[in-house]
Write a protein that holds these residues in place. Structure first.
Motif, PDB file in Angstrom:
ATOM      1  N   HIS A  55      19.432 -21.834  31.539  1.00 43.56           N
ATOM      2  CA  HIS A  55      18.336 -21.941  32.521  1.00 43.56           C
ATOM      3  C   HIS A  55      18.514 -23.209  33.352  1.00 43.56           C
ATOM      4  CE1 HIS A  55      14.162 -21.766  33.994  1.00 43.56           C
ATOM      5  NE2 HIS A  55      14.151 -23.078  33.797  1.00 43.56           N
ATOM      6  N   ASP A  56      18.808 -24.321  32.658  1.00 50.06           N
ATOM      7  CA  ASP A  56      18.988 -25.591  33.367  1.00 50.06           C
ATOM      8  C   ASP A  56      20.206 -25.545  34.282  1.00 50.06           C
ATOM      9  OD1 ASP A  56      16.744 -26.525  32.217  1.00 50.06           O
ATOM     10  OD2 ASP A  56      17.720 -27.919  30.820  1.00 50.06           O
ATOM     11  N   VAL A  57      21.281 -24.896  33.824  1.00 58.49           N
ATOM     12  CA  VAL A  57      22.481 -24.779  34.655  1.00 58.49           C
ATOM     13  C   VAL A  57      22.143 -23.973  35.910  1.00 58.49           C
ATOM     14  CG1 VAL A  57      24.800 -23.774  34.789  1.00 58.49           C
ATOM     15  CG2 VAL A  57      24.100 -25.031  32.736  1.00 58.49           C
ATOM     16  N   ARG A  58      21.413 -22.867  35.714  1.00 60.23           N
ATOM     17  CA  ARG A  58      21.035 -22.024  36.858  1.00 60.23           C
ATOM     18  C   ARG A  58      20.162 -22.805  37.835  1.00 60.23           C
ATOM     19  NH1 ARG A  58      17.991 -17.323  34.526  1.00 60.23           N
ATOM     20  NH2 ARG A  58      17.524 -16.850  36.691  1.00 60.23           N
ATOM     21  N   LYS A  59      19.260 -23.620  37.276  1.00 66.06           N
ATOM     22  CA  LYS A  59      18.363 -24.408  38.123  1.00 66.06           C
ATOM     23  C   LYS A  59      19.140 -25.419  38.956  1.00 66.06           C
ATOM     24  CE  LYS A  59      14.401 -26.580  36.800  1.00 66.06           C
ATOM     25  NZ  LYS A  59      13.349 -26.955  35.830  1.00 66.06           N
ATOM     26  N   MET A  60      20.151 -25.996  38.339  1.00 58.48           N
ATOM     27  CA  MET A  60      20.972 -26.976  39.054  1.00 58.48           C
ATOM     28  C   MET A  60      21.723 -26.328  40.211  1.00 58.48           C
ATOM     29  SD  MET A  60      22.811 -29.782  36.679  1.00 58.48           S
ATOM     30  CE  MET A  60      23.428 -28.660  35.489  1.00 58.48           C
ATOM     31  N   LEU A  61      22.194 -25.093  39.970  1.00 58.61           N
ATOM     32  CA  LEU A  61      23.014 -24.425  40.976  1.00 58.61           C
ATOM     33  C   LEU A  61      22.174 -23.749  42.068  1.00 58.61           C
ATOM     34  CD1 LEU A  61      25.699 -22.800  38.633  1.00 58.61           C
ATOM     35  CD2 LEU A  61      25.894 -24.896  39.970  1.00 58.61           C
ATOM     36  N   ALA A  62      20.913 -23.496  41.767  1.00 58.54           N
ATOM     37  CA  ALA A  62      20.057 -22.781  42.730  1.00 58.54           C
ATOM     38  C   ALA A  62      19.547 -23.740  43.805  1.00 58.54           C
ATOM     39  CB  ALA A  62      18.880 -22.164  41.983  1.00 58.54           C
ATOM     40  N   PRO A  63      19.167 -23.202  44.974  1.00 63.67           N
ATOM     41  CA  PRO A  63      18.571 -24.066  46.008  1.00 63.67           C
ATOM     42  C   PRO A  63      17.292 -24.713  45.482  1.00 63.67           C
ATOM     43  CG  PRO A  63      18.992 -21.842  46.824  1.00 63.67           C
ATOM     44  CD  PRO A  63      19.282 -21.813  45.380  1.00 63.67           C
ATOM     45  N   GLU A  64      16.971 -25.874  46.009  1.00 64.07           N
ATOM     46  CA  GLU A  64      15.819 -26.632  45.507  1.00 64.07           C
ATOM     47  C   GLU A  64      14.521 -25.845  45.533  1.00 64.07           C
ATOM     48  OE1 GLU A  64      14.778 -30.705  46.704  1.00 64.07           O
ATOM     49  OE2 GLU A  64      16.931 -31.037  46.691  1.00 64.07           O
ATOM     50  N   ARG A  88      13.432 -18.380  36.855  1.00 68.45           N
ATOM     51  CA  ARG A  88      12.608 -17.942  35.728  1.00 68.45           C
ATOM     52  C   ARG A  88      13.523 -17.319  34.675  1.00 68.45           C
ATOM     53  NH1 ARG A  88       9.493 -13.465  34.517  1.00 68.45           N
ATOM     54  NH2 ARG A  88       7.604 -13.971  33.365  1.00 68.45           N
ATOM     55  N   THR A  89      13.328 -17.698  33.426  1.00 71.14           N
ATOM     56  CA  THR A  89      14.152 -17.144  32.343  1.00 71.14           C
ATOM     57  C   THR A  89      13.234 -16.539  31.295  1.00 71.14           C
ATOM     58  OG1 THR A  89      15.838 -18.813  32.708  1.00 71.14           O
ATOM     59  CG2 THR A  89      15.890 -17.697  30.583  1.00 71.14           C
ATOM     60  N   THR A  90      13.637 -15.388  30.790  1.00 69.28           N
ATOM     61  CA  THR A  90      12.860 -14.769  29.704  1.00 69.28           C
ATOM     62  C   THR A  90      13.815 -14.450  28.549  1.00 69.28           C
ATOM     63  OG1 THR A  90      13.218 -12.565  30.553  1.00 69.28           O
ATOM     64  CG2 THR A  90      11.193 -13.664  31.253  1.00 69.28           C
ATOM     65  N   TYR A  91      13.224 -14.227  27.416  1.00 69.15           N
ATOM     66  CA  TYR A  91      14.020 -13.713  26.291  1.00 69.15           C
ATOM     67  C   TYR A  91      13.204 -12.627  25.607  1.00 69.15           C
ATOM     68  CZ  TYR A  91      11.169 -16.754  23.261  1.00 69.15           C
ATOM     69  OH  TYR A  91      10.125 -17.364  22.597  1.00 69.15           O
ATOM     70  N   HIS A  92      13.912 -11.776  24.865  1.00 70.71           N
ATOM     71  CA  HIS A  92      13.202 -10.663  24.251  1.00 70.71           C
ATOM     72  C   HIS A  92      13.055 -10.859  22.745  1.00 70.71           C
ATOM     73  CE1 HIS A  92      11.654  -6.562  24.047  1.00 70.71           C
ATOM     74  NE2 HIS A  92      12.280  -6.500  22.881  1.00 70.71           N
ATOM     75  N   HIS A  93      11.825 -10.937  22.303  1.00 73.70           N
ATOM     76  CA  HIS A  93      11.533 -10.965  20.864  1.00 73.70           C
ATOM     77  C   HIS A  93      10.264 -10.133  20.668  1.00 73.70           C
ATOM     78  CE1 HIS A  93      11.146 -12.164  16.754  1.00 73.70           C
ATOM     79  NE2 HIS A  93       9.982 -12.748  16.974  1.00 73.70           N
ATOM     80  N   ILE A  94      10.463  -8.895  20.338  1.00 77.75           N
ATOM     81  CA  ILE A  94       9.404  -7.881  20.225  1.00 77.75           C
ATOM     82  C   ILE A  94       8.857  -7.519  21.621  1.00 77.75           C
ATOM     83  CG2 ILE A  94       7.244  -7.208  19.069  1.00 77.75           C
ATOM     84  CD1 ILE A  94       9.659  -7.800  17.155  1.00 77.75           C
ATOM     85  N   ARG A  95       8.626  -8.524  22.450  1.00 78.57           N
ATOM     86  CA  ARG A  95       8.253  -8.299  23.854  1.00 78.57           C
ATOM     87  C   ARG A  95       9.001  -9.338  24.691  1.00 78.57           C
ATOM     88  NH1 ARG A  95       4.629 -11.566  21.495  1.00 78.57           N
ATOM     89  NH2 ARG A  95       3.864 -13.300  22.758  1.00 78.57           N
ATOM     90  N   ASP A  96       8.980  -9.193  25.999  1.00 79.32           N
ATOM     91  CA  ASP A  96       9.626 -10.191  26.853  1.00 79.32           C
ATOM     92  C   ASP A  96       8.760 -11.447  26.889  1.00 79.32           C
ATOM     93  OD1 ASP A  96      11.868  -8.711  27.456  1.00 79.32           O
ATOM     94  OD2 ASP A  96      10.908  -7.706  29.149  1.00 79.32           O
TER      95      ASP A  96
END
Lengths: 499, 191
Positions: free
Chosen positions: A380-389, A394-402
């Motif tokens: 997530h942090d890597v993506r944030k660094m590479l994305a425009p300011e 947004r990052t999600t993970y799945h554990h029973i629900r998103d």
């Protein structure tokens, strides 16, 4: 710091007493086993153990009569305190059997059982009674579900504060809205697996040439050791005793299933089968297990330890899966980790044990969900660094629900992970200070702290008493995931220093 | 102040009990190993002994698991191979031994296998040691070509100890009395 009020002591005493009565009732299983097999001396050991538990439990019920319900701090203290008292009293049959070098050794074995670790100091296992073997495996099976969960399911009728004790035992999933129904659901899943696993292993034992009674008993005990990710086995050779790939496959299936989150089991139970491949814990487990198996396979292949690829894969997968699920079953001698596998093979196994399996399961270690969350946070942090300011990442993970990955979740995962890493360092240093080589000290220490139970030969009756105490504490802390133990320590400090 | 003194006394009691609990009862038996090259040596030096013919003596434990015309047996050469704890042997550490792959006919010579109620036959085998047997999925084993029973096994009787019996009766009576008292006090509160 506020000194606890008299009422607080009463609540804690009352519920601790209930849990200990539960432990006494559990001893009925080995008692009946001893009676069936005419092991009279062992039967007396269990009568003493049961009576001691009932005396403690009933005396606290009488002395601590109160209608006050549990608060959060009480729940945590009851959970961690109950485990200590249950260990002290549960060790009676072990000690009375004459197979333990000291009461400390007996407590080591019982804490190892409750925490589903699987290390043991019991001597001459190959000659112990069926009753004592039953107790060892009931301990680990009950410990896997959580001894408090047992008490919740059967002894805590309609207590609103029961959830607080449940969380204190290192479980925080509510499969159902009501925590007591959750505890019962955990038992439903476990008993269904018990029926299938026990029958399968018994039939396998018979086919492998075991006598019928021994095949059935071994089937039950090995199942209990596998499902609880405990790793106790009825013979000193552990699962190498059976010399069978069929037995190994069955054990691997049960121990992997046992290492899954009860919420995942419940999701599958209620028809959501896709959860197995989507859940962050199973994905994390699959990735780390594959990577570590590949590493160990590569190293052992280079060393030429095993003669062909199939044998190599079989040995490496079984030991690594056992380590990663924190079971502790082995099909090699303990010392073979040192004399055959060498430092890199041991390191791969140590990492597997350190990570462990799923939260809210019978397994120990850092847990796949935390490893998965931390990995997601990193990307997530890597993506944030590479994305425009101006971009919203947004990052999600799945554990029973998103679930949206938010800072408090990451912080909580990092905190507990850090606590485990510090504990792993402490037990390793304790091993080195006791005179063991660093790789062996790390392997055995992490094995104890992650509740795995694989041994490279350090956990023997002649090991230093101080190291036994360190391992007992590490098993306890690792199983309860720190917070309830810290609450107990805080409770003790506030009694002395509170105002 | 009295509160602190009581806590200090309790802490002292707990520490004393803990230290008493650490006292060991005779770990470290002087029973000599029956083998020139024991199981401990074989496991510590697997590569050196791999493929060598060894003679290995130990107590047969568990059972013979017959697989076709061969069987698996397990021989322990630890501190309990002559006498186990139920027969009064001193504690001598954990079990140690070797799995042995032997013809089913030879395995049939073993009449008694060691368990809680039996001291197993003490058996001598001669065969080839494998550190990671290619025939048996990489297991460490001995493929035996000969097997002799050196000493027959025996039944072990573990008599109930009178002192334990007294404790069992005493604690049970106390637990029963507390149960009655607890029921009465619960009933009194309800009414």
């Amino acid at each position: 710091m506020l000194r606890p009020r008299f009422e607080d002591h009463l609540v804690i005493g009352k519920y601790t007493g209930k849990v200990i009565i539960g432990v006494g009732l559990l001893m009925a299983i080995p008692l009946v086993t001893s009676l069936v097999f005419a092991e009279w001396d062992t039967a007396i050991d269990f009568v003493i153990g049961m009576a001691a538990c009932f005396v403690f439990g009933l005396a606290t019920q009488i002395a601590c009569r109160t209608d006050k319900d549990l608060e959060w701090s009480h729940g945590l203290v009851v959970a961690s305190g109950s485990w200590l008292v249950a260990t002290a009293l549960g060790a009676l049959p072990h000690y009375l059997s004459g197979h333990e070098g000291s009461y400390l050794d007996a407590m080591f074995d019982v804490m190892s059982g409750y925490t589903t670790t699987g290390l043991y100091l019991l001597q001459d296992l190959d000659h112990v009674s069926h009753g004592l073997n039953m107790w060892r495996h009931v301990l680990t099976y009950a410990g896997g579900q959580g001894i408090v969960v047992i008490a919740l399911a059967f002894l805590f009728r309609g207590t609103a504060g029961a959830y607080k004790v449940y969380v204190g035992e290192g479980k925080d999933e509510r499969l159902l809205p009501n925590v007591i129904n959750t505890a019962r659901a955990i038992w439903l899943v476990s008993l269904a697996w018990l029926a299938v696993g026990w029958v399968a292993l018994s039939i396998a034992g018979l086919a492998l040439g075991q006598e019928p009674v021994r095949a059935v008993l071994h089937g039950l005990w090995v199942y209990m050791g596998a499902w609880s990710t405990g790793g106790f086995a009825p013979q000193s050779y552990n699962t190498m005793y059976y010399h069978s790939i069929v037995y190994e496959v069955l054990c691997a299936i049960v121990m992997v299933a046992g290492s899954f989150n009860f919420a995942l089991h419940w999701a599958v139970w209620t028809g959501k089968r896709s959860e197995i491949r989507k859940n962050i814990e199973t994905v994390s487990f699959a990735i780390t297990l594959t990577a570590l198996v590949l590493l160990a396979t590569f190293v052992l292949a280079r060393e030429g330890v095993y003669s062909d690829a199939v044998i190599l894969t079989r040995k490496v997968f079984y030991q690594l899966a056992s380590g990663h699920t924190t079971t502790g079953f082995a099909t090699i001698f303990s010392r073979a980790f040192v004399t055959q596998w060498g430092p890199v093979g041991m390191l791969a196994t140590t990492i597997a044990m350190a990570i462990g399996a799923s939260a809210c399961s019978t397994a120990g270690g850092i847990k796949g969900i935390r490893v998965g969350v931390i990995a997601r946070a990193f990307f997530h942090d890597v993506r944030k660094m590479l994305a425009p300011e101006s971009a919203l990442v947004r990052t999600t993970y799945h554990h029973i629900r998103d679930v949206a990955l938010e800072d408090p979740i990451v912080r909580s995962a990092m905190t507990i992970t850090l606590a485990y890493v510090v504990m792993y360092l402490v037990v390793t240093v304790a091993g080195v200070v006791s005179g063991y080589p660093v790789v062996e000290a790390a392997f055995e220490g992490v094995s104890a702290a992650s509740n795995t139970g694989l041994s490279c030969g350090i956990s023997v009756p002649s090991m230093p008493a101080a190291l036994k105490v360190v391992y007992i504490l590490a098993m306890w802390l690792g199983r309860l995931e720190f917070m309830s133990v810290f609450a107990l320590v805080g409770y003790g400090v506030s009694i002395v220093r509170g105002r | 102040m009295a509160h602190r003194k009581l806590l200090a006394a309790l802490a002292t009691l707990v520490v004393a009990a803990a230290l008493a609990g650490c006292a060991e009862t005779g770990t470290g038996s002087a029973v000599p190993n029956p083998n020139e090259i024991g199981s401990g040596v074989l496991v510590e030096h697997m590569k050196e002994y791999d493929g060598m013919t060894v003679t290995f003596t130990g107590e047969a434990i568990g059972e013979a698991m017959v697989r076709g015309d061969h069987a698996w047996i397990h021989l322990n050469d630890d501190a309990y191979y002559e006498k186990n704890i139920e027969e009064g042997a001193s504690l001598g550490g954990q079990n140690s031994g070797m799995p042995v792959w032997v013809s089913a006919d030879l395995a049939a010579k073993i009449q008694v296998f060691g368990d809680y109620k039996h001291g197993g036959d003490v058996v001598r085998v001669t065969g080839v040691f494998h550190d990671a047997c290619a025939e048996h999925g990489g297991d460490t084993d001995i493929h035996a070509e000969s097997l002799d029973v050196v000493r027959p096994g025996r039944r072990v009787v573990d008599e109930p100890k009178p002192a334990k019996l007294a404790w069992a009766v005493g604690l049970s009576v106390l637990a029963g009395a507390l149960f009655v008292a607890e029921r009465k006090s619960a009933g009194a509160l309800r009414s």
